[in-house]
Design an enzyme around this catalytic site. Structure first.
Site, PDB file in Angstrom:
ATOM      1  N   ARG A   1       0.818  -1.222   0.000  1.00 52.86           N
ATOM      2  CA  ARG A   1       0.000   0.000   0.000  1.00 52.86           C
ATOM      3  C   ARG A   1       0.846   1.266   0.000  1.00 52.86           C
ATOM      4  NH1 ARG A   1      -2.159  -3.882   3.256  1.00 52.86           N
ATOM      5  NH2 ARG A   1      -4.337  -4.481   2.946  1.00 52.86           N
TER       6      ARG A   1
ATOM      7  N   ASN B   1      -5.126   4.956   1.208  1.00 47.99           N
ATOM      8  CA  ASN B   1      -3.840   4.325   1.538  1.00 47.99           C
ATOM      9  C   ASN B   1      -2.634   5.128   1.062  1.00 47.99           C
ATOM     10  OD1 ASN B   1      -4.350   1.901   2.950  1.00 47.99           O
ATOM     11  ND2 ASN B   1      -5.220   1.001   1.095  1.00 47.99           N
TER      12      ASN B   1
ATOM     13  N   ARG C   1     -10.658  -9.213   9.358  1.00 48.43           N
ATOM     14  CA  ARG C   1     -10.156 -10.344   8.542  1.00 48.43           C
ATOM     15  C   ARG C   1      -9.570 -11.433   9.431  1.00 48.43           C
ATOM     16  NH1 ARG C   1      -7.792  -6.132   4.271  1.00 48.43           N
ATOM     17  NH2 ARG C   1      -9.604  -6.054   2.907  1.00 48.43           N
TER      18      ARG C   1
ATOM     19  N   HIS D   1      -1.554  -0.217   8.684  1.00 47.53           N
ATOM     20  CA  HIS D   1      -2.486  -0.898   7.773  1.00 47.53           C
ATOM     21  C   HIS D   1      -1.676  -1.150   6.504  1.00 47.53           C
ATOM     22  CE1 HIS D   1      -5.894  -2.065   5.412  1.00 47.53           C
ATOM     23  NE2 HIS D   1      -5.693  -1.078   4.565  1.00 47.53           N
TER      24      HIS D   1
HETATM   25  N1  LIG Z   1      -7.952   1.758   4.749  1.00 48.70           N
HETATM   26  C1  LIG Z   1      -8.415   0.636   4.230  1.00 48.70           C
HETATM   27  O1  LIG Z   1      -8.622  -0.341   4.977  1.00 48.70           O
HETATM   28  C2  LIG Z   1      -8.717   0.579   2.753  1.00 48.70           C
HETATM   29  C3  LIG Z   1      -9.457  -0.480   2.192  1.00 48.70           C
HETATM   30  C4  LIG Z   1      -9.730  -0.459   0.823  1.00 48.70           C
HETATM   31  C5  LIG Z   1      -9.234   0.582   0.023  1.00 48.70           C
HETATM   32  N2  LIG Z   1      -8.509   1.571   0.585  1.00 48.70           N
HETATM   33  C6  LIG Z   1      -8.001   2.713  -0.173  1.00 48.70           C
HETATM   34  O2  LIG Z   1      -9.110   3.568  -0.477  1.00 48.70           O
HETATM   35  C7  LIG Z   1      -8.778   4.377  -1.621  1.00 48.70           C
HETATM   36  C8  LIG Z   1      -9.901   4.291  -2.639  1.00 48.70           C
HETATM   37  O3  LIG Z   1      -9.995   2.973  -3.143  1.00 48.70           O
HETATM   38  P1  LIG Z   1     -10.954   2.662  -4.399  1.00 48.70           P
HETATM   39  O4  LIG Z   1     -10.961   1.197  -4.601  1.00 48.70           O
HETATM   40  O5  LIG Z   1     -12.234   3.392  -4.238  1.00 48.70           O
HETATM   41  O6  LIG Z   1     -10.121   3.382  -5.558  1.00 48.70           O
HETATM   42  P2  LIG Z   1     -10.643   3.784  -7.019  1.00 48.70           P
HETATM   43  O7  LIG Z   1      -9.436   3.947  -7.875  1.00 48.70           O
HETATM   44  O8  LIG Z   1     -11.755   2.859  -7.426  1.00 48.70           O
HETATM   45  O9  LIG Z   1     -11.366   5.197  -6.788  1.00 48.70           O
HETATM   46  C9  LIG Z   1     -10.711   6.339  -6.412  1.00 48.70           C
HETATM   47  C10 LIG Z   1     -11.632   7.513  -6.679  1.00 48.70           C
HETATM   48  O10 LIG Z   1     -10.972   8.685  -6.214  1.00 48.70           O
HETATM   49  C11 LIG Z   1     -11.172   9.706  -7.168  1.00 48.70           C
HETATM   50  N3  LIG Z   1     -10.096  10.669  -7.024  1.00 48.70           N
HETATM   51  C12 LIG Z   1      -8.783  10.512  -7.342  1.00 48.70           C
HETATM   52  N4  LIG Z   1      -8.099  11.629  -7.061  1.00 48.70           N
HETATM   53  C13 LIG Z   1      -8.986  12.501  -6.540  1.00 48.70           C
HETATM   54  C14 LIG Z   1      -8.887  13.814  -6.047  1.00 48.70           C
HETATM   55  N5  LIG Z   1      -7.718  14.469  -6.045  1.00 48.70           N
HETATM   56  N6  LIG Z   1     -10.002  14.412  -5.584  1.00 48.70           N
HETATM   57  C15 LIG Z   1     -11.201  13.769  -5.595  1.00 48.70           C
HETATM   58  N7  LIG Z   1     -11.360  12.533  -6.056  1.00 48.70           N
HETATM   59  C16 LIG Z   1     -10.266  11.900  -6.514  1.00 48.70           C
HETATM   60  C17 LIG Z   1     -11.168   8.992  -8.509  1.00 48.70           C
HETATM   61  O11 LIG Z   1     -11.791   9.767  -9.534  1.00 48.70           O
HETATM   62  C18 LIG Z   1     -11.942   7.724  -8.167  1.00 48.70           C
HETATM   63  O12 LIG Z   1     -13.332   7.904  -8.349  1.00 48.70           O
HETATM   64  C19 LIG Z   1      -7.448   3.807  -2.125  1.00 48.70           C
HETATM   65  O13 LIG Z   1      -6.395   4.599  -1.603  1.00 48.70           O
HETATM   66  C20 LIG Z   1      -7.399   2.407  -1.529  1.00 48.70           C
HETATM   67  O14 LIG Z   1      -6.097   1.877  -1.449  1.00 48.70           O
HETATM   68  C21 LIG Z   1      -8.251   1.598   1.941  1.00 48.70           C
END
Ligand SMILES: NC(=O)c1ccc[n+]([C@@H]2O[C@H](COP(=O)([O-])OP(=O)(O)OC[C@H]3O[C@@H](n4cnc5c(N)ncnc54)[C@H](O)[C@@H]3O)[C@@H](O)[C@H]2O)c1
Length: 301
Positions: free
Chosen positions: A89, A121, A152, A176
């Site tokens: 990540r 992340n 998990r 994480h």
């Molecule tokens: N903390 C956790 O446990 C956990 C779990 C799952 C995913 N995540 C993280 O969550 C985040 C989102 O995951 P996802 O699967 O939705 O990703 P994704 O790529 O499907 O979606 C990301 C979204 O963010 C938007 N975006 C990008 N830059 C932007 C900005 N500057 N301003 C506004 N919007 C913006 C994009 O247009 C897109 O719609 C990732 O960083 C992923 O790694 C964290």
């Protein structure tokens, strides 16, 4: 009036929005995404799901002024394609650093006085960076931390023991990310220490399974969304209900000088206090390494 803004409406942000709507966790939901038309499209789709049933939520494509009136900002922008190619990540930070900088500035310039719940992340690094960029009090910026990893672990252990995951007591703590670990010395089933039930080798296997499950899911379906949406909903509920629930969120550890996943008390004012787990020597070593990993990635120490 409970008002939530969600920034980033990808797989995660959209699922969080749906979970918030289905559980009636707020009265008004403001949606933001950099992709043109996406917020409006989600407003339309989510609103269609609210017809012919009870409950009403105002769902709105947000503008920056809406940040001022929000009680909670859920931060979920990112680029999941990076993690579809890498099992680390931390590698997403090159991109998500720019998201934090863009929105950190906007939030700082707004009159937002609420609580940020950050998902993006690398979770601990982004929560830490957002706190510094916004200047919000540390207790008002919360990362979802290891709530999902703990879920998990509970699922893996529950399958092995053929019990309900909610009957497993214990935590995954620290980053994480890949330096996370199960605090096995404190895992128990009905107060019986886990090492009296399973041998260490089996626990080790379960820990590995816990760690790689996210990446296996991402490989198969492209992303994960339901687990993190539930984790986020737990934090939102704890804030709005002032429930003072202990959750393994990412919060600032004074002892370690960074945000890191460990149990903390969550209520209306955010993080009310945090808890240092009693760890054995091997776990203390893992904790130290995880702290180093997070601190080494922080752009502002
Ligand atoms: N903390 C956790 O446990 C956990 C779990 C799952 C995913 N995540 C993280 O969550 C985040 C989102 O995951 P996802 O699967 O939705 O990703 P994704 O790529 O499907 O979606 C990301 C979204 O963010 C938007 N975006 C990008 N830059 C932007 C900005 N500057 N301003 C506004 N919007 C913006 C994009 O247009 C897109 O719609 C990732 O960083 C992923 O790694 C964290």
């Amino acid at each position: 009036m409970r008002k939530i803004s969600i920034i980033g409406l990808g797989n995660v942000g959209a699922t969080v929005a749906h979970t918030i709507v289905e559980r009636s966790l707020c009265d008004t939901l403001f949606l933001f995404d950099k992709k043109e038309g996406l917020a409006e499209a989600e407003v339309s789709d989510l609103s269609d799901g609210l017809v012919n049933r009870s409950g009403h939520i105002n769902i709105i494509a947000g503008n920056l002024e809406n940040l001022d009136e929000s009680d909670i900002i859920v931060f979920a922008p990112g680029d999941i394609t990076i993690l579809q190619k890498n099992n680390d990540r931390l590698l997403e930070f090159k991109y998500t650093k720019t998201c934090a900088e863009e929105w950190g500035k906007k939030i700082k310039e707004s009159n937002f006085k609420g609580i940020i719940v950050s998902i993006t992340n690398p979770c601990d690094v982004i929560a830490d960076y957002l706190q510094k960029l916004t200047g919000l009090p540390k207790e008002r910026v919360i990362g979802t931390g290891t709530i999902l990893d703990s879920a998990r672990m509970k699922n893996s252990l529950a399958r092995k023991l053929n019990i309900d995951p909610n009957s497993v007591d214990g935590y995954v703590i620290a980053e994480h990310g890949n330096s996370q670990f199960v605090a096995w010395s404190q895992v128990s089933i009905a107060t019986k220490p886990i090492y009296e039930i399973l041998d260490r080798e089996t626990c080790k296997k379960i820990e590995e399974e816990t760690k790689i499950r996210a990446f296996e899911t991402i490989k198969a379906k492209g992303y994960t969304s339901y687990g993190i949406a539930n984790s986020t909903a737990l934090v939102i509920e704890a804030i709005f209900q002032d429930s003072k629930t202990i959750l393994p969120v990412s919060s600032y550890s004074e002892n370690d000088g960074c945000y890191i996943g460990h149990p903390a008390l969550v209520g209306r004012d955010g993080i009310l206090s945090d808890f240092e787990l009693v760890l054995d020597e091997e776990e203390r070593e893992k904790w130290k390494k995880s702290v180093e990993t997070i601190i080494n990635t922080l752009p502002i120490k």
